[in-house]
Design a protein around this motif. Sequence first.
Motif, PDB file in Angstrom:
ATOM      1  N   ILE A   4       0.723  -1.085   0.030  1.00  0.00           N
ATOM      2  CA  ILE A   4      -0.122   0.000  -0.067  1.00  0.00           C
ATOM      3  C   ILE A   4       0.956   1.199   0.027  1.00  0.00           C
ATOM      4  CG2 ILE A   4      -1.705   1.386   1.475  1.00  0.00           C
ATOM      5  CD1 ILE A   4      -2.824  -1.456   2.232  1.00  0.00           C
ATOM      6  N   ILE A   5       1.891   1.230   0.586  1.00  0.00           N
ATOM      7  CA  ILE A   5       2.858   2.324   0.849  1.00  0.00           C
ATOM      8  C   ILE A   5       3.463   2.537  -0.542  1.00  0.00           C
ATOM      9  CG2 ILE A   5       5.078   2.987   1.609  1.00  0.00           C
ATOM     10  CD1 ILE A   5       4.552   1.744   4.415  1.00  0.00           C
ATOM     11  N   PHE A   6       3.813   1.401  -1.241  1.00  0.00           N
ATOM     12  CA  PHE A   6       4.348   1.588  -2.610  1.00  0.00           C
ATOM     13  C   PHE A   6       3.313   2.232  -3.664  1.00  0.00           C
ATOM     14  CE2 PHE A   6       8.478  -0.208  -1.693  1.00  0.00           C
ATOM     15  CZ  PHE A   6       9.257   0.046  -2.609  1.00  0.00           C
ATOM     16  N   VAL A   7       1.980   1.859  -3.422  1.00  0.00           N
ATOM     17  CA  VAL A   7       1.155   2.440  -4.208  1.00  0.00           C
ATOM     18  C   VAL A   7       0.782   3.814  -4.153  1.00  0.00           C
ATOM     19  CG1 VAL A   7      -1.423   2.231  -4.909  1.00  0.00           C
ATOM     20  CG2 VAL A   7      -0.168  -0.013  -4.711  1.00  0.00           C
ATOM     21  N   PHE A   8       0.874   4.259  -3.003  1.00  0.00           N
ATOM     22  CA  PHE A   8       0.641   5.582  -2.480  1.00  0.00           C
ATOM     23  C   PHE A   8       1.818   6.500  -3.051  1.00  0.00           C
ATOM     24  CE2 PHE A   8      -2.574   4.441   0.773  1.00  0.00           C
ATOM     25  CZ  PHE A   8      -3.710   5.074   0.094  1.00  0.00           C
ATOM     26  N   MET A   9       3.161   5.887  -2.903  1.00  0.00           N
ATOM     27  CA  MET A   9       4.396   6.532  -3.333  1.00  0.00           C
ATOM     28  C   MET A   9       4.183   6.633  -4.863  1.00  0.00           C
ATOM     29  SD  MET A   9       7.181   5.036  -0.888  1.00  0.00           S
ATOM     30  CE  MET A   9       8.547   5.301  -2.188  1.00  0.00           C
ATOM     31  N   GLY A  10       3.937   5.631  -5.831  1.00  0.00           N
ATOM     32  CA  GLY A  10       3.911   5.904  -7.101  1.00  0.00           C
ATOM     33  C   GLY A  10       2.849   6.721  -7.501  1.00  0.00           C
ATOM     34  N   VAL A  11       1.590   6.799  -6.615  1.00  0.00           N
ATOM     35  CA  VAL A  11       0.484   7.676  -7.264  1.00  0.00           C
ATOM     36  C   VAL A  11       1.012   9.409  -6.889  1.00  0.00           C
ATOM     37  CG1 VAL A  11      -1.749   8.746  -6.751  1.00  0.00           C
ATOM     38  CG2 VAL A  11      -1.306   6.348  -6.904  1.00  0.00           C
ATOM     39  N   ILE A  12       1.684   9.563  -5.614  1.00  0.00           N
ATOM     40  CA  ILE A  12       2.192  10.785  -5.492  1.00  0.00           C
ATOM     41  C   ILE A  12       3.298  11.206  -6.623  1.00  0.00           C
ATOM     42  CG2 ILE A  12       3.726  12.188  -3.735  1.00  0.00           C
ATOM     43  CD1 ILE A  12       1.968  10.658  -1.561  1.00  0.00           C
ATOM     44  N   MET A  13       4.242  10.132  -6.938  1.00  0.00           N
ATOM     45  CA  MET A  13       4.967  10.783  -8.010  1.00  0.00           C
ATOM     46  C   MET A  13       4.574  11.129  -9.365  1.00  0.00           C
ATOM     47  SD  MET A  13       8.424   8.016  -6.901  1.00  0.00           S
ATOM     48  CE  MET A  13       9.445   8.911  -7.932  1.00  0.00           C
ATOM     49  N   MET A  14       3.599  10.351  -9.630  1.00  0.00           N
ATOM     50  CA  MET A  14       3.073  10.356 -10.911  1.00  0.00           C
ATOM     51  C   MET A  14       2.128  12.106 -10.791  1.00  0.00           C
ATOM     52  SD  MET A  14       1.702   7.091 -12.413  1.00  0.00           S
ATOM     53  CE  MET A  14       1.029   6.489 -11.169  1.00  0.00           C
ATOM     54  N   VAL A  15       1.453  12.136  -9.717  1.00  0.00           N
ATOM     55  CA  VAL A  15       1.170  13.438  -9.567  1.00  0.00           C
ATOM     56  C   VAL A  15       2.063  14.505  -9.844  1.00  0.00           C
ATOM     57  CG1 VAL A  15      -0.364  15.074  -7.920  1.00  0.00           C
ATOM     58  CG2 VAL A  15      -1.090  12.504  -8.436  1.00  0.00           C
ATOM     59  N   LEU A  16       3.220  14.372  -9.034  1.00  0.00           N
ATOM     60  CA  LEU A  16       4.265  15.249  -8.887  1.00  0.00           C
ATOM     61  C   LEU A  16       5.055  15.356 -10.466  1.00  0.00           C
ATOM     62  CD1 LEU A  16       6.376  17.011  -7.339  1.00  0.00           C
ATOM     63  CD2 LEU A  16       7.826  14.983  -7.356  1.00  0.00           C
TER      64      LEU A  16
ATOM     65  N   PHE B 215       9.118   6.483 -12.676  1.00  0.00           N
ATOM     66  CA  PHE B 215       9.561   5.535 -11.509  1.00  0.00           C
ATOM     67  C   PHE B 215       8.070   5.776 -10.518  1.00  0.00           C
ATOM     68  CE2 PHE B 215      13.929   6.701 -12.048  1.00  0.00           C
ATOM     69  CZ  PHE B 215      14.526   5.414 -12.013  1.00  0.00           C
ATOM     70  N   GLY B 216       7.398   6.436 -10.750  1.00  0.00           N
ATOM     71  CA  GLY B 216       6.009   6.269  -9.926  1.00  0.00           C
ATOM     72  C   GLY B 216       5.138   5.370 -10.401  1.00  0.00           C
ATOM     73  N   LEU B 217       5.322   5.329 -11.952  1.00  0.00           N
ATOM     74  CA  LEU B 217       4.389   4.018 -12.379  1.00  0.00           C
ATOM     75  C   LEU B 217       5.043   2.922 -11.934  1.00  0.00           C
ATOM     76  CD1 LEU B 217       1.936   3.371 -14.264  1.00  0.00           C
ATOM     77  CD2 LEU B 217       3.710   3.330 -16.247  1.00  0.00           C
ATOM     78  N   LEU B 218       6.455   2.847 -11.889  1.00  0.00           N
ATOM     79  CA  LEU B 218       6.902   1.676 -11.446  1.00  0.00           C
ATOM     80  C   LEU B 218       6.587   1.174 -10.078  1.00  0.00           C
ATOM     81  CD1 LEU B 218       9.126  -0.686 -12.173  1.00  0.00           C
ATOM     82  CD2 LEU B 218      10.847   0.776 -11.366  1.00  0.00           C
ATOM     83  N   PHE B 219       6.639   2.172  -9.152  1.00  0.00           N
ATOM     84  CA  PHE B 219       6.501   2.034  -7.662  1.00  0.00           C
ATOM     85  C   PHE B 219       5.084   1.534  -7.616  1.00  0.00           C
ATOM     86  CE2 PHE B 219       9.776   4.951  -5.433  1.00  0.00           C
ATOM     87  CZ  PHE B 219      10.718   4.093  -5.868  1.00  0.00           C
TER      88      PHE B 219
END
Length: 81
Positions: free
Chosen positions: A6-18, A58-62
Amino acid sequence: MKNFGIIFVFMGVIMMVLAGLEKILIFLSYNGNGIDMTAIKNLTPSYLWNITNFTFWFGLLFFIIGLSVFFEVSKYFKVEN
């Protein structure tokens, strides 16, 4: 371990938004003149444009890693024999 996914999913979403916000900031730096995307890519130095692309990928990968970890350890998706 499920929380790790779940942490990796949220990190990925945050990186894609960033990455999207970075591209918006690059567009606004040209005062939002209605310049098409090709002109903005040509006017922006390649290293700055690559930062936004790397952040998105990297966000998509996470995100994908997080989903795979979450579904792998989740008891709701396991098939019992």
